[in-house]
Enzyme design. Structure first.
Site, PDB file in Angstrom:
ATOM      1  N   ASP A  76       0.819  -1.219   0.000  1.00 29.45           N
ATOM      2  CA  ASP A  76       0.000   0.000   0.000  1.00 29.45           C
ATOM      3  C   ASP A  76       0.850   1.265   0.000  1.00 29.45           C
ATOM      4  O   ASP A  76       0.446   2.289   0.550  1.00 29.45           O
ATOM      5  CB  ASP A  76      -0.962   0.014   1.200  1.00 29.45           C
ATOM      6  CG  ASP A  76      -1.745  -1.272   1.297  1.00 29.45           C
ATOM      7  OD1 ASP A  76      -2.305  -1.677   0.268  1.00 29.45           O
ATOM      8  OD2 ASP A  76      -1.774  -1.880   2.380  1.00 29.45           O
ATOM      9  N   LYS A  98       2.176   2.382  -5.137  1.00 29.49           N
ATOM     10  CA  LYS A  98       2.938   1.971  -6.327  1.00 29.49           C
ATOM     11  C   LYS A  98       2.197   2.320  -7.611  1.00 29.49           C
ATOM     12  O   LYS A  98       2.804   2.648  -8.616  1.00 29.49           O
ATOM     13  CB  LYS A  98       3.197   0.456  -6.301  1.00 29.49           C
ATOM     14  CG  LYS A  98       4.069   0.018  -5.151  1.00 29.49           C
ATOM     15  CD  LYS A  98       4.260  -1.476  -5.118  1.00 29.49           C
ATOM     16  CE  LYS A  98       3.051  -2.264  -4.681  1.00 29.49           C
ATOM     17  NZ  LYS A  98       2.661  -2.102  -3.267  1.00 29.49           N
ATOM     18  N   GLY A 107      -4.509  -3.797  -4.420  1.00 31.34           N
ATOM     19  CA  GLY A 107      -5.476  -2.769  -4.819  1.00 31.34           C
ATOM     20  C   GLY A 107      -4.731  -1.492  -5.122  1.00 31.34           C
ATOM     21  O   GLY A 107      -3.930  -1.034  -4.322  1.00 31.34           O
ATOM     22  N   HIS A 108      -4.910  -0.973  -6.331  1.00 30.68           N
ATOM     23  CA  HIS A 108      -4.282   0.296  -6.683  1.00 30.68           C
ATOM     24  C   HIS A 108      -5.374   1.322  -6.857  1.00 30.68           C
ATOM     25  O   HIS A 108      -6.358   1.054  -7.531  1.00 30.68           O
ATOM     26  CB  HIS A 108      -3.597   0.237  -8.051  1.00 30.68           C
ATOM     27  CG  HIS A 108      -2.523  -0.786  -8.145  1.00 30.68           C
ATOM     28  ND1 HIS A 108      -1.453  -0.802  -7.308  1.00 30.68           N
ATOM     29  CD2 HIS A 108      -2.344  -1.809  -9.006  1.00 30.68           C
ATOM     30  CE1 HIS A 108      -0.658  -1.799  -7.654  1.00 30.68           C
ATOM     31  NE2 HIS A 108      -1.187  -2.438  -8.669  1.00 30.68           N
ATOM     32  N   GLN A 131       1.815  -6.034  -3.607  1.00 28.47           N
ATOM     33  CA  GLN A 131       2.258  -6.199  -2.212  1.00 28.47           C
ATOM     34  C   GLN A 131       3.663  -5.584  -2.073  1.00 28.47           C
ATOM     35  O   GLN A 131       3.940  -4.610  -2.735  1.00 28.47           O
ATOM     36  CB  GLN A 131       2.232  -7.661  -1.761  1.00 28.47           C
ATOM     37  CG  GLN A 131       0.836  -8.238  -1.643  1.00 28.47           C
ATOM     38  CD  GLN A 131       0.302  -8.740  -2.963  1.00 28.47           C
ATOM     39  OE1 GLN A 131       0.974  -9.451  -3.669  1.00 28.47           O
ATOM     40  NE2 GLN A 131      -0.916  -8.377  -3.316  1.00 28.47           N
TER      41      GLN A 131
HETATM   42  P1  IMP Z   1      -2.955 -12.763   1.223  1.00 27.55           P
HETATM   43  O1  IMP Z   1      -2.007 -12.159   0.242  1.00 27.55           O
HETATM   44  O2  IMP Z   1      -4.385 -12.428   0.971  1.00 27.55           O
HETATM   45  O3  IMP Z   1      -2.735 -14.241   1.403  1.00 27.55           O
HETATM   46  O4  IMP Z   1      -2.626 -12.120   2.676  1.00 27.55           O
HETATM   47  C1  IMP Z   1      -1.379 -12.343   3.337  1.00 27.55           C
HETATM   48  C2  IMP Z   1      -0.908 -11.067   4.030  1.00 27.55           C
HETATM   49  O5  IMP Z   1      -0.549 -10.113   3.051  1.00 27.55           O
HETATM   50  C3  IMP Z   1      -1.958 -10.385   4.912  1.00 27.55           C
HETATM   51  O6  IMP Z   1      -1.307  -9.791   6.013  1.00 27.55           O
HETATM   52  C4  IMP Z   1      -2.530  -9.315   4.011  1.00 27.55           C
HETATM   53  O7  IMP Z   1      -3.081  -8.239   4.732  1.00 27.55           O
HETATM   54  C5  IMP Z   1      -1.281  -8.896   3.272  1.00 27.55           C
HETATM   55  N1  IMP Z   1      -1.555  -8.323   1.951  1.00 27.55           N
HETATM   56  C6  IMP Z   1      -1.910  -8.964   0.827  1.00 27.55           C
HETATM   57  N2  IMP Z   1      -2.058  -8.108  -0.186  1.00 27.55           N
HETATM   58  C7  IMP Z   1      -1.746  -6.890   0.290  1.00 27.55           C
HETATM   59  C8  IMP Z   1      -1.674  -5.596  -0.305  1.00 27.55           C
HETATM   60  O8  IMP Z   1      -1.903  -5.396  -1.495  1.00 27.55           O
HETATM   61  N3  IMP Z   1      -1.316  -4.590   0.550  1.00 27.55           N
HETATM   62  C9  IMP Z   1      -1.023  -4.786   1.845  1.00 27.55           C
HETATM   63  N4  IMP Z   1      -1.069  -5.974   2.430  1.00 27.55           N
HETATM   64  C10 IMP Z   1      -1.428  -7.023   1.665  1.00 27.55           C
END
Ligand code: IMP
Length: 449
Positions: free
Chosen positions: A13, A16, A40-41, A247
Site C-alpha cells: 500500500d 505503487k 489494490g491500486h 504487495q
Molecule cells: P494474502 O495475500 O491475501 O494471502 O494475505 C497475506 C498477508 O498479506 C496479509 O497480512 C494481508 O493483509 C497482506 N496483503 C496482501 N495483499 C496486500 C496488499 O496489497 N497490501 C497490503 N497488504 C497485503
C-alpha cells in the site's frame, strides 16, 4: 533503461500504482508479475478515482500494452468485472494481454482461504481471503488450473476434477461447520448453499463449474497471449517495459516476515520469473515507500504506533484497505526495514509517497536500529522471527512541519524540515529519492534530482 521494476519497499500500500502511472509515460509495456486481487491500486486522474485489483495501472494509457504475467494468480470473475467497469468508464481494454500460463483462483480457493483463516482464529494471518495462498499452493502441487485451460473444455474438466479430489473432505467439513454456526445463530439449517457461503458452493458441481469457466474463457480469449514473448519483443526493440510488483518486500514469501506474508514473491528478482524475462533484462529498480509505515493483517511491526499520532496518521492518510476496507496499522518510518528492502531488491531509486500526511503530526521519528528484548542492538533486519517479534525500535527524531505541502511541485517549495527528513532517509539507506508524493493526484509530486 528498457527493463524497470517497481517494487514496494515496506508492507504494501505504498502507492505503487501512482508511481507506475507516472513512469509509464516512458514505457510501451506494463507488466504485473505476481500476486492477485489481494492487491489494490487507486489512481486519481483528472479528479476521477480508479481502483484496480488485477489490471495493471498502465491501462489508463491507451497506447501501452498492459500485461498480466504468468506469475499472477487470476480470479476470472474479478478480472471480468474490472474489464466491465473499465468499459463502462469508456476506457479501452484492447491492449490488455493475459498470460496463458497464469494460474486461476478458483471458487474453492476462496473458500479454503476463508476457512483456513477462521480456523486459526486469533492466530490468523489476516489474509485478504481472496484465495491467494490456496491458489499458489495448487500451483506448486501441480494441481493448478491455468488461463489456457479455459480454452479446452475436456482438459478443464479433468483438471478441476483432479484439483477438487484432495479438497473434498475439507469442503465437506466446512459445509457442516457453517451449518452448525447458522443453527447456533438461530438461522435456517438446510445444507449450506452458494447463497449462505458468500456465493461459493461448498459442494461444487463439477459440470456447472466447467460450464461457467468455459464461458469466462470465451470472454477472455481475445486477450490471452504468450506474454513472455511480448516482453522480449519490446525489450529487444529497445522499448521500456515496466514490471509492476504487487504487495511488497516485507510481505515476500521468502524474505518477508514469514508466515505473516503473502504467498508470492513481490521482490524485484521475481519479476524475471513472473514475466518470463532474464535477470539482465532488468536495468533499473525503483522502490516505493511511504513517508511513514503501514501494515494490514497480523505480524511484527517494530515502529507501530498505538497512540494519537498513529490515529492522526491513519485519518490524515485515509489508511483503510483498497481491497478489504480494513483499517491499516500505522507507525513511523522504519529505516532498518527500508535499508533491508533496498539491498534485497538492489534499488537504484526511491519514491517516497504521502509526505503530505505527516504535516502537523509534530516531530518526525525514523527507526535507525532495533533493540532485542535481551538488550542487544540490532543494526540489521533480524532474520529470526522471534527476535523481530519482540524487538523495539530506536529512533532518530527530526523536526516536523505544519505547512500544507500539497501544492509543492519542486524541492524549493518544500519546508526545510521536510527536505531534511527526506535527506536523512536517503542518506541512511544510500539511495537517491527521486519522486516525492504530496497528494493523491498524479500531478501532486515533487521530482528531485
Ligand atoms: P494474502 O495475500 O491475501 O494471502 O494475505 C497475506 C498477508 O498479506 C496479509 O497480512 C494481508 O493483509 C497482506 N496483503 C496482501 N495483499 C496486500 C496488499 O496489497 N497490501 C497490503 N497488504 C497485503
Amino acid at each position: 533503461m528498457p527493463g524497470v521494476v517497481i517494487v514496494g519497499a515496506q508492507w504494501g500500500d505504498e502507492g505503487k500504482g501512482k508511481i507506475t502511472d507516472l513512469l509509464a509515460e516512458r514505457a510501451t509495456t506494463i507488466v504485473r508479475y505476481q500476486g492477485g486481487n489481494n492487491a489494490g491500486h487507486t489512481i486519481v486522474r483528472d479528479g476521477e478515482e480508479f481502483k484496480f485489483h488485477l489490471i495493471p495501472s498502465g491501462i489508463l494509457h491507451s497506447d501501452k500494452a498492459c500485461v498480466i504475467g504468468n506469475g499472477v494468480v487470476i480470479d476470472p470473475r474479478v478480472l471480468l468485472s474490472e474489464i466491465d467497469g473499465l468499459k463502462r468508464a469508456g476506457i479501452s481494454i484492447a491492449n490488455l494481454r493475459i498470460s496463458a500460463n497464469a494460474h486461476l483462483i478458483m471458487p474453492y480457493h476462496v473458500l479454503l482461504d476463508t476457512a483456513g483463516e477462521t480456523k486459526l482464529g486469533k492466530n490468523s494471518i489476516g489474509t485478504t481471503r481472496r484465495g491467494i495462498g490456496p491458489a499458489y499452493a495448487d500451483k506448486a502441487l501441480r494441481l493448478g488450473i491455468r488461463v489456457q485451460d479455459l480454452l479446452d473444455e475436456k482438459i478443464l474438466r479433468v483438471k478441476i476434477r483432479a484439483a477438487l479430489e484432495p479438497k473434498q473432505q475439507a469442503l465437506r467439513e466446512l459445509s457442516v461447520q457453517r451449518r452448525k454456526e447458522r443453527k447456533a445463530a438461530g438461522e435456517e439449517t438446510k445444507p449450506a448453499t452458494a447463497d449462505t457461503m458468500g456465493g461459493i458452493d461448498p459442494r461444487p458441481d463439477l459440470h456447472a463449474m466447467v460450464e461457467e469457466h468455459i464461458s469466462y474463457g470465451h470472454r477472455l480469449e481475445p486477450h490471452i497471449a504468450d506474454t513472455a514473448k511480448l516482453c522480449w519483443d519490446a525489450l529487444d526493440s529497445g522499448e521500456t517495459v515496466i514490471f509492476e510488483g504487487a504487495q511488497a518486500t516485507l510481505l515476500d514469501l521468502d524474505h518477508g516476515t514469514y508466515p505473516f506474508v503473502t504467498s508470492s514473491n513481490p521482490i524485484a528478482g521475481a519479476a524475471t520469473v513472473g514475466a518470463g524475462v532474464g535477470p539482465t533484462d532488468i536495468n533499473e529498480v525503483w522502490g516505493i515507500a511511504k513517508a511513514y509505515t503501514t501494515r494490514v493483517g497480523a505480524g511484527p511491526f517494530p515502529t507501530e504506533l498505538h497512540d494519537d499520532v498513529g490515529e492522526q496518521i491513519i485519518e490524515q492518510g485515509h489508511e483503510y484497505g483498497t481491497t478489504t476496507g480494513r483499517k491499516r496499522r500505522a507507525g513511523w518510518m522504519d529505516l532498518v526495514g527500508l535499508r533491508y528492502a533496498v539491498r534485497l531488491n538492489r534499488m537504484d531509486s526511491l519514491a517516497i509517497t504521502k509526505l503530505d500526511v505527516l504535516s502537523g503530526v509534530g516531530p518526525l521519528r525514523a527507526a535507525v536500529r532495533y533493540r532485542s528484548k535481551e538488550g542487544a542492538i540490532l543494526e540489521e533486519f533480524p532474520y529470526h522471527q522471534s527476535i523481530l517479534h519482540s524487538a523495539t525500535a530506536e529512533y532518530e527524531e527530526l523536526p516536523g512541519f505544519d505547512d500544507d505541502i500539497t501544492s509543492c511541485r519542486s524541492a524549493r517549495d518544500l519546508p526545510a524540515a521536510a527536505r531534511d527528513y527526506l535527506a536523512f532517509i536517503s542518506e541512511f539507506v544510500g539511495v537517491p529519492i527521486k519522486i516525492v508524493g504530496v497528494g493523491p493526484s498524479r500531478d501532486q509530486v515533487v521530482l528531485l534530482d
